[in-house]
Design a protein around this motif. Structure first.
Motif, PDB file in Angstrom:
ATOM      1  N   SER A  19      11.363 -11.651   3.279  1.00 44.05           N
ATOM      2  CA  SER A  19      11.084 -10.224   3.384  1.00 44.05           C
ATOM      3  C   SER A  19      11.035  -9.649   1.976  1.00 44.05           C
ATOM      4  O   SER A  19      11.882  -9.971   1.156  1.00 44.05           O
ATOM      5  CB  SER A  19      12.202  -9.524   4.157  1.00 44.05           C
ATOM      6  OG  SER A  19      12.140  -9.920   5.498  1.00 44.05           O
ATOM      7  N   PHE A  20      10.085  -8.838   1.723  1.00 37.04           N
ATOM      8  CA  PHE A  20       9.997  -8.223   0.405  1.00 37.04           C
ATOM      9  C   PHE A  20       9.229  -6.917   0.518  1.00 37.04           C
ATOM     10  O   PHE A  20       8.718  -6.581   1.584  1.00 37.04           O
ATOM     11  CB  PHE A  20       9.337  -9.172  -0.598  1.00 37.04           C
ATOM     12  CG  PHE A  20       7.965  -9.642  -0.199  1.00 37.04           C
ATOM     13  CD1 PHE A  20       7.808 -10.723   0.661  1.00 37.04           C
ATOM     14  CD2 PHE A  20       6.835  -9.008  -0.672  1.00 37.04           C
ATOM     15  CE1 PHE A  20       6.539 -11.164   1.028  1.00 37.04           C
ATOM     16  CE2 PHE A  20       5.565  -9.439  -0.314  1.00 37.04           C
ATOM     17  CZ  PHE A  20       5.410 -10.525   0.546  1.00 37.04           C
ATOM     18  N   SER A  21       9.171  -6.206  -0.569  1.00 39.85           N
ATOM     19  CA  SER A  21       8.463  -4.938  -0.513  1.00 39.85           C
ATOM     20  C   SER A  21       7.290  -4.951  -1.478  1.00 39.85           C
ATOM     21  O   SER A  21       7.318  -5.639  -2.492  1.00 39.85           O
ATOM     22  CB  SER A  21       9.410  -3.786  -0.836  1.00 39.85           C
ATOM     23  OG  SER A  21      10.008  -4.026  -2.069  1.00 39.85           O
ATOM     24  N   PHE A  52       4.841  -2.250  -3.524  1.00 37.35           N
ATOM     25  CA  PHE A  52       4.598  -0.855  -3.891  1.00 37.35           C
ATOM     26  C   PHE A  52       3.102  -0.643  -4.050  1.00 37.35           C
ATOM     27  O   PHE A  52       2.440  -1.395  -4.766  1.00 37.35           O
ATOM     28  CB  PHE A  52       5.327  -0.517  -5.185  1.00 37.35           C
ATOM     29  CG  PHE A  52       6.808  -0.451  -5.000  1.00 37.35           C
ATOM     30  CD1 PHE A  52       7.430   0.754  -4.743  1.00 37.35           C
ATOM     31  CD2 PHE A  52       7.587  -1.601  -5.048  1.00 37.35           C
ATOM     32  CE1 PHE A  52       8.788   0.824  -4.551  1.00 37.35           C
ATOM     33  CE2 PHE A  52       8.939  -1.537  -4.846  1.00 37.35           C
ATOM     34  CZ  PHE A  52       9.554  -0.323  -4.603  1.00 37.35           C
TER      35      PHE A  52
END
Lengths: 969, 182
Positions: free
Chosen positions: B147-149, B151
């Motif tokens: 899981s990561f984000s 931007f």
């Protein structure tokens, strides 16, 4: 620069004495039994100057006395590898297992970036010029946190190696890392990684870079694996090599004393000192067996202490300002009577047993070489003239002039014109030399080298010439070429422009004491001059005097001088005055009068110094001859902290710690406070004393050695807790730490509460009074209105018309229907009876009023037949009316309207909403109105207003008359 | 067309891998993204994840076809996503290519936390990223989840101010996959 070969004694017939080494005095620190096996990795000084120790068993804070563990909150390894404090003051800790923790509210918290943390040891941290946060790993290269993400730089990006030993930020804000392949310089520009490498091709002597140290100019010292140390000059962008060859092993750590020396820690070969004054390299002696140690860390603190972390000795520290060179047992002399550093920085020592020089061997060990062994000299003074000849003043045998190169000797005695053969002190300027003897002063004028056929002339000065006495302890030439003589018993004398002036008395003048009294200087032992040109002298019994040319200021025990048996005064290059006495050394800052004491904590013990056995060498080191050895004082170029750093470390209320930086007001029952404070003084933590005062409670300062104080049951009020610490009992200029707070009074004692209570009590009272008045008034009015209304009703009913009409009706009915007549009379009597009953009541239920109305209506209907009609259109509700309300209104309707077959009168009674009862009739006014006082209607209006506060509504249109009565509920 | 690009992609990045040694190839995988803005949560999912790991030099490549995302709450969002933000006709795939930082033997059974360092390319803009994932290996099958984000402004995806209440600047991404040793 190269290592200067150390020349062993060249003089034939001299004696080498192997002495103990020359080294600062190291003191060891033990973490404690629980952590006995902890491997000490590093030492770190935080911005508040508290020390942090990283070990294989966890992180500890250290104040010089107590180690406090800070452990992770999970069960992972506590092996610390790096500690860092960022600009905001947050302490970061890197662990061997790759995790990163930071200290917040005295607790370690795990740093958990989305990208995860390395799985290999964290070797260091840094912050660059953009505020990016960097970490170095041993195995995965470096990481940096920029805005949202954590990024990695490793060999794939061009880094010279993934195993990082050291990471430093340079003065341009770039990040330097030492790897196995050289130095990589990294920076992030517009999100681009920019990596520049420095390798052997750029002049780096060795690929493996273990240590990078920044000096005060921002230039870097670099420690390598094999090739020792090199220096990187940022201006020239070039490497320099202060050591031509190095075979002392792996450099693990570096530390620097500004413009004095570089400390080089090695992996297994102890510590080496590179002098930045003359380029010599010396091993730190094996006094503490540091010589075989792996050095894990080196740190210079703000007091001038050097901290060494090593595998063999854990944590130890020494004050770098002091070295002690002991005279070993077995040496055939003791008691150094005189000391001199010559132009080549060789230190000459005069003793009862003769003349010696101090030497160092290759291992850094001290030894002494004897000179002029055949002469059996008792040396009590030494001086070097302009021709590099050493003048040796003896006790009773005159002066020997000696040249160490030519080995020529010349002796001067009374026969050569000396006033006396015992020379206690010598000093000179240009070609003039003054000898202080037990028979006055001899002034010598040299004409050429006295050992090379130069001639000399003498002139003797004694009591007759104005000297205090002929017994002179010290001769001192000041910066204005005045010559000062310390006499025994008669103060000081000064030779200026050929004439002598004597000072015997001084005003006993203390700065904090008004008035003065005279003190006799008597025997003066030592003289020095400070940087303002003031002359300082020490006396046999009266302490120290400062002479500014006009008056003497007196410093004694009261001013903090520890020991009045002062043997010597000497000024260091910073202008501090060293006061030497048997207890140790006091260093005085003349401007502030601040004193620092040094004694056994820096290795000075049982010294029993000799009169004026002090000298300064070419490097501004001060050498002090003592009974058991030599104290070497090195004035450091760093600006050192002279006060213990006082910190308020904790405030708790009922033993619960509070955040005292923000909490300053407490409730009345939060009045049990504990203050924890400490004074950081690493040089000698055990000497720190405290004074504190709770202003608002304590009347005066309280002196204590404790680091905690409890105040219980404080009364409401404002307080300030002041605390200061000292290492030497001189409190005057010690900074005071203050914490102000307020204990609030209980709610019921606060002014606003009292005021509020008073106001509301007054308010309630006023309102009550007013309401009472109003009520009474209303009751009165009601009574009156009721009476009037009843009167009106009675008047109406006893109205002759009504009776006349009623009886007429009765008469007609009696004949036709006697039964109805009886009924009629009954109704009439009911009507009158109820009317009398209700007369006195305020209100009656609607039902009862309606019953009355029905009786009345019956009577009227009998009279008017079909032409009069009352429609009661309502259910009986729980409401009340003033008695006879409806009756009066019906009466009015009948009274004022025509009732006939063609114009019947209809009265409707119904509810309008819940609040109003309506009585309405069609309006057909009689042509000749009956006389009316309007009395009934008016009194009804007033009554209802008093009963309900609402007005009765009266509406009169062309054909209806309508009254709305506000009912009582 | 997309198929063709993918084949070219796989060939180019895997040519080297195959020549060197053993690889894991993804046969099942999904990407789920979620935008949690103050007013609205937008989610979508694709099961068209392709990927490969070379276990000798720890290099890897992952790819997803942007047009394959489904499951938007309204067709309007799908159109908005493809046309306005991802410009999926122009930038058809998102890729992540790089190397695993940890030097673990991925043939051995076990569960690991591995960090992959590489270039994440979305909307045609490459960003270097480290992405942490949970990996378990058993009998030649490698399962991974991460899981990561992301931007949006890292990848030049600009949002009009007005929709920022509806679409978050930070998109949560979850990737799951299963790979087999080849």
């Amino acid at each position: 620069m190269s290592i200067r070969p150390i020349i062993l004694s060249l003089i034939i017939g001299c004696l080498a004495l192997l002495s103990n080494a020359q080294s600062p005095f190291f003191k060891m620190h033990q973490i404690g039994e629980t952590y006995r096996n902890a491997k000490i990795e590093l030492i770190f000084e935080a911005q508040n100057s508290l020390l942090w120790i990283g070990t294989s068993e966890g992180l500890f804070s250290y104040d010089g006395l107590e180690f406090v563990p800070f452990l992770k909150s999970d069960s992972t390894s506590n092996h610390v590898r790096s500690v860092f404090q960022n600009e905001k003051g947050v302490l970061w800790v890197g662990y061997h297992d790759g995790t990163v923790w930071y200290l917040e509210k005295q607790q370690l918290n795990k740093w958990e970036p989305e990208e995860g943390t390395p799985s290999v040891p964290i070797m260091g941290f840094a912050e660059d010029h953009n505020g990016n946060f960097w970490l170095a790993s041993y195995g995965e290269g470096i990481y940096y946190k920029s805005e949202n993400h954590l990024y990695n730089i490793n060999t794939d990006d061009g880094l010279l190696g993934d195993d990082i030993y050291v990471m430093k930020t340079d003065k341009l804000g770039r990040i330097w890392v030492g790897t196995d392949g050289g130095i990589s310089i990294c920076e992030i520009r517009n999100k681009e990684k920019i990596i520049n490498n420095l390798t052997r091709d750029d002049g780096l002597p060795d690929e493996i870079v273990r240590e990078i140290l920044e000096d005060d100019d921002g230039d870097f010292w670099i420690g390598t694996y094999d090739k020792g140390v090199c220096f990187y000059d940022f201006e020239k962008e070039k490497f320099e090599y202060p050591l031509s060859n190095w075979d002392n092993g792996i450099v693990s750590k570096l530390e620097i004393f500004k413009d004095r020396e570089l400390w080089i820690g090695t992996e297994g070969n102890g510590v080496w000192l590179l002098s930045l004054l003359d380029g010599t390299l010396q091993k730190l002696s094996n006094q503490n067996q540091l010589s075989g140690s792996k050095i894990h860390d080196l740190h210079k603190d703000i007091e001038g202490n050097i901290w060494v972390i090593s595998n063999l000795h854990g944590i130890c520290h020494a004050n770098r300002q002091f070295e002690f060179i002991p005279i070993t047992t077995g040496a055939d002399f003791e008691n150094i009577q005189s000391i001199l550093a010559d132009r080549e920085n060789k230190v000459w020592v005069g003793t009862e047993k003769g003349l010696f020089t101090h030497e160092l061997d290759e291992l850094g060990n001290s030894f002494f070489t004897q000179h002029l062994k055949n002469q059996s000299l008792n040396v009590i003074s030494l001086y070097e003239d302009n021709f590099e000849n050493i003048w040796i003043g003896t006790f009773g045998d005159g002066v020997y002039i000696f040249n160490k190169r030519t080995l020529k000797i010349r002796r001067l005695t009374e026969k050569d014109g000396l006033s006396n053969g015992s020379i206690l002190s010598m000093n000179g300027v240009n070609d003039k030399i003054w000898l202080a003897t037990l028979g006055g002063v001899t002034e010598l004028q040299l004409n050429g080298d006295p050992l090379e056929n130069g001639s000399l002339s003498t002139r003797n000065l004694n009591q007759e010439d104005g000297l205090g006495t002929n017994f002179i302890y010290k001769v001192f030439v000041d910066s204005k070429a005045r010559v000062w003589f310390a006499t025994d018993g008669k103060g000081i004398s000064v030779l200026e422009n050929g004439s002598i002036k004597n000072f015997q008395k001084a005003a006993h003048y203390h700065e904090d004491e008004p008035g003065s009294e005279e003190v006799l200087l008597k025997a003066v032992y030592s003289i020095t001059e400070d940087q303002q040109g003031h002359i300082w002298l020490s006396t046999a019994k009266e302490g120290i005097f400062e002479f500014d040319g006009k008056e003497f200021k007196h410093l004694t025990v009261k001013e903090g001088i520890r020991d009045l048996a002062i043997t010597s005064l000497i000024t260091d290059k910073k202008g501090n005055i060293l006061i030497v006495h048997p207890t140790g050394l006091d260093i005085l800052k003349p401007e502030t009068r601040h004193l620092i004491y040094y004694d056994k904590a820096v290795g000075i013990e049982d010294i029993d110094p000799n009169l004026n056995a002090v000298c300064k060498d070419r490097n501004d080191n001060i050498w002090i001859g003592c009974k058991n050895g030599i104290i070497k004082y090195l004035p450091l170029n760093e600006s050192l902290e002279i006060h213990p750093r006082t910190r308020l470390s904790n405030v708790s209320i009922f033993l619960e710690p509070i955040d005292f930086h923000s909490d300053t007001t407490f409730l009345y029952d939060q009045n049990n406070l504990v203050f924890d404070y400490l004074g950081l003084w690493y040089t000698d933590p055990s000497t720190v004393k405290y004074r504190y005062q709770l202003v608002g409670y304590d009347r005066d300062w309280i002196f204590s050695k404790d680091r905690k104080v409890t105040y219980s049951n404080l009364d409401p009020g404002t307080y300030s807790f002041n605390v200061a610490s000292t290492e030497n009992d001189a409190w005057l200029d010690e900074p005071i730490i203050s914490y102000s707070f307020e204990v609030l009074p209980p709610l019921w004692q606060r002014w606003w509460f009292i005021l509020l209570v008073l106001l509301s009590a007054g308010g309630i009272f006023y309102w009550y009074q007013k309401a009472r008045d109003k009520r009474i008034q209303r009751v009165n009015l009601l009574e009156k209105e009721k009476a009037e209304s009843n009167l009106a009703a009675l008047k109406a009913q006893i109205n002759p018309h009504f009776l006349f009409n009623s009886f007429n009706t009765l008469v007609t009915v009696i004949d036709e229907d006697p039964k109805t007549a009886v009924q009629y009379v009954e109704k009439m009597s009911d009507f009158y009876r109820t009317m009398l009953e209700y007369r006195d009541k305020d209100v009656i239920p609607l039902a009862e009023e309606l019953a009355l109305v029905k009786n009345y209506t019956y009577l009227l209907e009998r009279r008017f037949g079909e032409n009069f009609k009352v429609n009661l259109n309502m259910s009986v509700e729980q409401i009340y009316l003033a008695p006879l309300t409806l009756q009066i209104l019906l009466e009015n309707a009948v009274k004022h309207n025509i009732i006939s077959k063609t114009k019947p009168l209809t009265v409707n009674i119904y509810m309008n909403g819940d609040d109003y009862l309506v009585i309405e009739n069609n309006l057909q006014l009689k042509i000749r109105p009956e006389k009316s006082t309007q009395f009934g209607l008016q009194s009804l209006i007033k009554r209802y207003e008093l009963l309900t506060g609402k007005k009765m509504k009266i509406e009169e249109t062309e054909d209806t008359f309508r009254v709305e009565i506000p009912v009582v509920k | 067309m997309i198929r063709l690009i993918f084949i070219v992609f796989i060939f180019t990045i895997s040519a080297a891998f195959y020549s060197k040694g053993k690889t894991y190839v993804c046969h099942k995988g999904q990407i789920l993204f979620k935008s949690e803005a103050s007013l609205e949560v937008i989610e979508a999912k694709s099961e068209k994840l392709q990927g490969i790991i070379n276990i000798d030099d720890r290099s890897f490549a992952l790819m997803i076809d942007i047009n394959s995302f489904e499951g938007f709450s309204t067709p309007f969002y799908k159109r908005l996503f493809n046309e306005n933000y991802m410009e999926s006709t122009k930038y058809q795939q998102a890729t992540f290519v790089g190397k695993i930082i940890e030097k673990r033997n991925l043939e051995k059974d076990g569960a690991y936390t591995l960090r992959a360092k590489g270039k994440l390319k979305i909307h045609g803009v490459e960003q270097e990223r480290i992405i942490k994932s949970q990996v378990s290996v058993k009998d030649g099958t490698l399962n991974f989840e991460s899981s990561f984000s992301v931007f949006l402004n890292d990848h030049d995806i600009t949002l009009p101010k007005i929709v920022q209440q509806k679409i978050s600047e930070e998109i949560q991404v979850n990737v799951k996959g299963q790979m087999r040793l080849k």
